[in-house]
Motif scaffolding. Structure first.
Motif, PDB file in Angstrom:
ATOM      1  N   PRO A 110      18.671  36.115  80.314  1.00 15.85           N
ATOM      2  CA  PRO A 110      19.921  36.873  80.441  1.00 15.85           C
ATOM      3  C   PRO A 110      20.957  36.178  81.330  1.00 15.85           C
ATOM      4  CG  PRO A 110      18.030  38.205  81.141  1.00 15.85           C
ATOM      5  CD  PRO A 110      17.527  36.861  80.787  1.00 15.85           C
ATOM      6  N   VAL A 115      22.382  36.028  74.428  1.00 13.94           N
ATOM      7  CA  VAL A 115      22.473  37.210  73.584  1.00 13.94           C
ATOM      8  C   VAL A 115      23.605  36.917  72.616  1.00 13.94           C
ATOM      9  CG1 VAL A 115      22.964  39.677  73.572  1.00 13.94           C
ATOM     10  CG2 VAL A 115      21.749  38.681  75.504  1.00 13.94           C
ATOM     11  N   LEU A 157      22.390  43.526  85.492  1.00 13.81           N
ATOM     12  CA  LEU A 157      22.549  43.915  84.092  1.00 13.81           C
ATOM     13  C   LEU A 157      24.019  43.863  83.676  1.00 13.81           C
ATOM     14  CD1 LEU A 157      20.083  46.941  83.807  1.00 13.81           C
ATOM     15  CD2 LEU A 157      19.846  44.702  82.731  1.00 13.81           C
ATOM     16  N   CYS A 160      25.137  40.137  83.395  1.00 15.70           N
ATOM     17  CA  CYS A 160      24.585  39.501  82.198  1.00 15.70           C
ATOM     18  C   CYS A 160      25.281  40.014  80.943  1.00 15.70           C
ATOM     19  CB  CYS A 160      23.082  39.748  82.111  1.00 15.70           C
ATOM     20  SG  CYS A 160      22.136  38.854  83.351  1.00 15.70           S
ATOM     21  N   ALA A 161      25.565  41.310  80.919  1.00 11.83           N
ATOM     22  CA  ALA A 161      26.257  41.887  79.768  1.00 11.83           C
ATOM     23  C   ALA A 161      27.664  41.314  79.652  1.00 11.83           C
ATOM     24  CB  ALA A 161      26.304  43.416  79.895  1.00 11.83           C
ATOM     25  N   SER A 164      27.613  37.648  78.477  1.00 14.35           N
ATOM     26  CA  SER A 164      27.227  37.436  77.084  1.00 14.35           C
ATOM     27  C   SER A 164      28.106  38.203  76.101  1.00 14.35           C
ATOM     28  CB  SER A 164      25.759  37.825  76.885  1.00 14.35           C
ATOM     29  OG  SER A 164      25.580  39.199  77.172  1.00 14.35           O
ATOM     30  N   THR A 166      28.227  41.483  75.600  1.00 18.57           N
ATOM     31  CA  THR A 166      27.530  42.603  74.978  1.00 18.57           C
ATOM     32  C   THR A 166      27.616  43.832  75.872  1.00 18.57           C
ATOM     33  OG1 THR A 166      25.432  42.014  76.005  1.00 18.57           O
ATOM     34  CG2 THR A 166      25.871  41.082  73.829  1.00 18.57           C
ATOM     35  N   THR A 171      21.856  44.549  76.752  1.00 20.59           N
ATOM     36  CA  THR A 171      21.237  43.666  77.741  1.00 20.59           C
ATOM     37  C   THR A 171      19.967  44.299  78.284  1.00 20.59           C
ATOM     38  OG1 THR A 171      23.399  42.759  78.300  1.00 20.59           O
ATOM     39  CG2 THR A 171      21.637  42.411  79.887  1.00 20.59           C
TER      40      THR A 171
END
Length: 182
Positions: A110, A115, A157, A160-161, A164, A166, A171
């Protein structure tokens, strides 16, 4: 794909980590023994992750974490007693030793934003109870495996979201999937 740099005070340790990553299909942009070398190499790259130990040849990981641009994160792999009561910088994720290859890959994935990118909608839909349960489960996994606090796991989280492109629920699903055996 984002860049990976491995920085350890002992060159042999850096080479071992690089070999593990390459064996699992990841490309390593360079290995270093000092924070200065890693920062210099990172400045030539767009963004990514620097995997490092607590001590480097020219100081501790904090020198590295503080000298990086916002495009880079640090994955600190060390004994829990080294960071027992320490508040980690916001760009640093902790992974305890002894290191398990699966934990390394699950934490790194992640961070690298592996992703598939999705097109963002105009207005986010309200989060339902099922989605919230997924996010909570992912946070529990991160808190247990990476010794994060709940706010740190949530921020991880979120970051990372964002990195990416998303939703945080997607995630969280990826973290849950990567943590499940088999």
């Amino acid at each position: 794909m984002r860049s990976i740099i491995v920085a350890y005070s002992k060159l042999e340790d850096a080479k071992k980590i690089r070999a593990i990553l390459i064996r699992h299909g990841l490309s390593v942009n360079g290995i270093c023994t000092t924070a200065d070398q890693a920062i210099s190499l990172a400045s030539t790259l767009y963004g990514g992750v620097i995997i490092c130990g607590y001590r480097l040849a020219d100081g501790i990981y904090l020198n590295l974490a503080e000298g990086l641009s916002d495009n880079f994160q640090v994955l600190l792999v060390t004994s829990p007693r080294n960071v027992d009561d320490e508040v980690l910088p916001s760009n640093t994720v902790f992974l305890p030793t002894p290191l398990k290859v699966q934990d390394l890959l699950q934490t790194l994935s992640p961070m690298l934003g592996e992703v598939p990118l999705r097109r963002k909608k105009d207005k986010p839909a309200p989060r339902n109870e099922e989605d919230q349960k997924k996010i909570d489960k992912a946070k529990e996994i991160l808190m247990g495996r990476n010794h994060m606090t709940e706010p740190e796991a949530h921020r991880y989280l979120q970051k990372c979201a964002m990195d990416s492109g998303t939703k945080i629920v997607e995630t969280a699903e990826m973290v849950i999937l990567l943590a499940s055996p088999g």
